[in-house]
Design a protein around this motif. Structure first.
Motif, mmCIF file in Angstrom:
data_model
loop_
_atom_site.group_PDB
_atom_site.id
_atom_site.type_symbol
_atom_site.label_atom_id
_atom_site.label_comp_id
_atom_site.label_asym_id
_atom_site.label_seq_id
_atom_site.Cartn_x
_atom_site.Cartn_y
_atom_site.Cartn_z
ATOM 1 N N GLU A 35 0.851 -1.340 0.116
ATOM 2 C CA GLU A 35 -0.013 0.065 0.114
ATOM 3 C C GLU A 35 0.932 1.295 0.070
ATOM 4 O O GLU A 35 0.316 2.066 -0.533
ATOM 5 N N ASP A 36 1.981 1.280 0.509
ATOM 6 C CA ASP A 36 2.818 2.485 0.907
ATOM 7 C C ASP A 36 3.864 2.800 -0.116
ATOM 8 O O ASP A 36 4.598 3.761 -0.176
ATOM 9 N N TYR A 37 3.717 1.861 -1.142
ATOM 10 C CA TYR A 37 4.788 1.996 -2.328
ATOM 11 C C TYR A 37 3.712 2.667 -3.494
ATOM 12 O O TYR A 37 2.719 1.954 -3.898
ATOM 13 N N PRO A 38 4.246 3.697 -3.969
ATOM 14 C CA PRO A 38 3.268 4.455 -5.227
ATOM 15 C C PRO A 38 3.384 3.986 -6.475
ATOM 16 O O PRO A 38 2.528 4.279 -7.307
ATOM 17 N N GLY A 39 4.182 2.748 -6.476
ATOM 18 C CA GLY A 39 4.078 2.214 -8.078
ATOM 19 C C GLY A 39 4.330 0.685 -8.001
ATOM 20 O O GLY A 39 3.923 0.248 -7.055
ATOM 21 N N THR A 40 4.781 0.272 -9.115
ATOM 22 C CA THR A 40 4.906 -1.367 -9.398
ATOM 23 C C THR A 40 6.157 -1.501 -9.995
ATOM 24 O O THR A 40 6.529 -0.532 -11.001
ATOM 25 N N ILE A 41 6.950 -2.495 -10.063
ATOM 26 C CA ILE A 41 8.095 -3.019 -10.388
ATOM 27 C C ILE A 41 7.835 -4.143 -11.287
ATOM 28 O O ILE A 41 7.162 -5.078 -10.815
ATOM 29 N N HIS A 42 7.995 -4.173 -12.714
ATOM 30 C CA HIS A 42 7.645 -5.533 -13.387
ATOM 31 C C HIS A 42 9.002 -6.051 -13.996
ATOM 32 O O HIS A 42 9.992 -5.277 -14.375
ATOM 33 N N LYS A 56 -3.155 6.266 -20.282
ATOM 34 C CA LYS A 56 -3.680 7.610 -20.241
ATOM 35 C C LYS A 56 -3.013 8.294 -18.735
ATOM 36 O O LYS A 56 -3.048 9.645 -18.550
ATOM 37 N N ARG A 57 -2.898 7.535 -17.910
ATOM 38 C CA ARG A 57 -2.241 8.009 -16.560
ATOM 39 C C ARG A 57 -0.863 7.282 -16.286
ATOM 40 O O ARG A 57 -0.318 7.969 -15.342
ATOM 41 N N LEU A 58 -0.660 6.227 -16.688
ATOM 42 C CA LEU A 58 0.805 5.739 -16.184
ATOM 43 C C LEU A 58 2.001 5.995 -17.018
ATOM 44 O O LEU A 58 1.845 6.184 -18.201
ATOM 45 N N THR A 59 2.938 6.339 -16.069
ATOM 46 C CA THR A 59 4.514 6.694 -16.548
ATOM 47 C C THR A 59 5.017 5.292 -16.644
ATOM 48 O O THR A 59 5.022 4.646 -15.374
ATOM 49 N N GLU A 60 5.845 4.935 -17.699
ATOM 50 C CA GLU A 60 6.571 3.643 -17.442
ATOM 51 C C GLU A 60 7.911 4.248 -17.607
ATOM 52 O O GLU A 60 8.244 4.793 -18.765
ATOM 53 N N THR A 61 9.081 3.501 -17.158
ATOM 54 C CA THR A 61 10.425 3.553 -17.494
ATOM 55 C C THR A 61 10.905 2.112 -17.545
ATOM 56 O O THR A 61 10.737 1.378 -16.686
ATOM 57 N N TYR A 62 11.325 1.829 -18.846
ATOM 58 C CA TYR A 62 12.010 0.806 -19.439
ATOM 59 C C TYR A 62 13.169 0.727 -19.034
ATOM 60 O O TYR A 62 14.271 1.425 -19.626
ATOM 61 N N TYR A 63 13.859 -0.208 -18.398
ATOM 62 C CA TYR A 63 15.358 -0.445 -18.284
ATOM 63 C C TYR A 63 15.647 -1.839 -18.842
ATOM 64 O O TYR A 63 15.217 -3.024 -18.582
ATOM 65 N N VAL A 108 6.704 1.387 -12.898
ATOM 66 C CA VAL A 108 5.452 2.144 -13.250
ATOM 67 C C VAL A 108 4.841 2.903 -12.183
ATOM 68 O O VAL A 108 4.777 2.616 -10.954
ATOM 69 N N PHE A 109 4.605 4.268 -12.612
ATOM 70 C CA PHE A 109 4.062 5.054 -11.469
ATOM 71 C C PHE A 109 2.637 5.772 -12.350
ATOM 72 O O PHE A 109 2.904 6.033 -13.411
ATOM 73 N N PRO A 110 1.557 5.967 -11.392
ATOM 74 C CA PRO A 110 1.262 5.127 -10.277
ATOM 75 C C PRO A 110 1.248 3.887 -10.481
ATOM 76 O O PRO A 110 1.294 3.304 -11.297
ATOM 77 N N LYS A 111 0.720 2.857 -9.428
ATOM 78 C CA LYS A 111 0.667 1.559 -9.763
ATOM 79 C C LYS A 111 -0.125 1.224 -11.105
ATOM 80 O O LYS A 111 -0.842 1.517 -11.327
ATOM 81 N N PHE A 112 0.479 -0.059 -11.522
ATOM 82 C CA PHE A 112 -0.163 -0.415 -12.714
ATOM 83 C C PHE A 112 -1.417 -0.908 -12.534
ATOM 84 O O PHE A 112 -1.901 -1.439 -11.638
ATOM 85 N N ASP A 113 -2.362 -0.400 -13.641
ATOM 86 C CA ASP A 113 -3.550 -0.784 -13.664
ATOM 87 C C ASP A 113 -3.908 -1.208 -15.192
ATOM 88 O O ASP A 113 -3.988 -0.553 -16.017
#
Length: 120
Positions: A35-42, A56-63, A108-113
């Motif tokens: 709950e207290d982590y604002p994103g997800t890591i994939h 429309k809402r998510l920002t993704e960062t690909y490494y 991914v920020f905010p959490k993946f949806d």
């Protein structure tokens, strides 16, 4: 549960997370239930060309961890070659897809949806 909780930190074992299909291939999504982590890591494995999509809402960062010789990213109308060690931040509204084989970390920020995956 994807994470082992302790006071002050979370531990994620991606080997224990089942992969799920996504427009890019197969993703293992960590920290979604914290709950207290604002994103997800994939960790995402792409074995074929992905479908063009956007958020429309998510920002993704690909490494990029691993890439085939012909690995590229389509970002709107531009196609750029990618290689291990590169990073691309993809803002909401940017149509994108991976081309070729690769393995990435996707932050991914905010959490993946999954409801925020859009196709033309």
């Amino acid at each position: 549960m994807t994470a082992r909780s302790a006071q002050g930190y979370e531990v994620v074992d991606f080997d224990a997370i089942p992969g799920v299909p996504c427009p890019c291939g197969t993703a293992k999504r960590g920290l979604a239930d914290v709950e207290d982590y604002p994103g997800t890591i994939h960790i995402t494995e792409i074995s074929t060309d992905a479908k063009v999509h956007y958020h429309k809402r998510l920002t993704e960062t690909y490494y990029f961890l691993e890439c085939g010789e012909d690995a590229r990213m389509q970002l709107d109308d531009e196609i750029i070659p990618v290689h291990p060690g590169m990073c691309i931040m993809i803002r909401p509204g940017t149509r994108h897809r991976a081309l070729g084989q690769m393995k990435i970390i996707n932050i991914v920020f905010p959490k993946f949806d999954p409801e925020d995956e859009w196709f033309d």
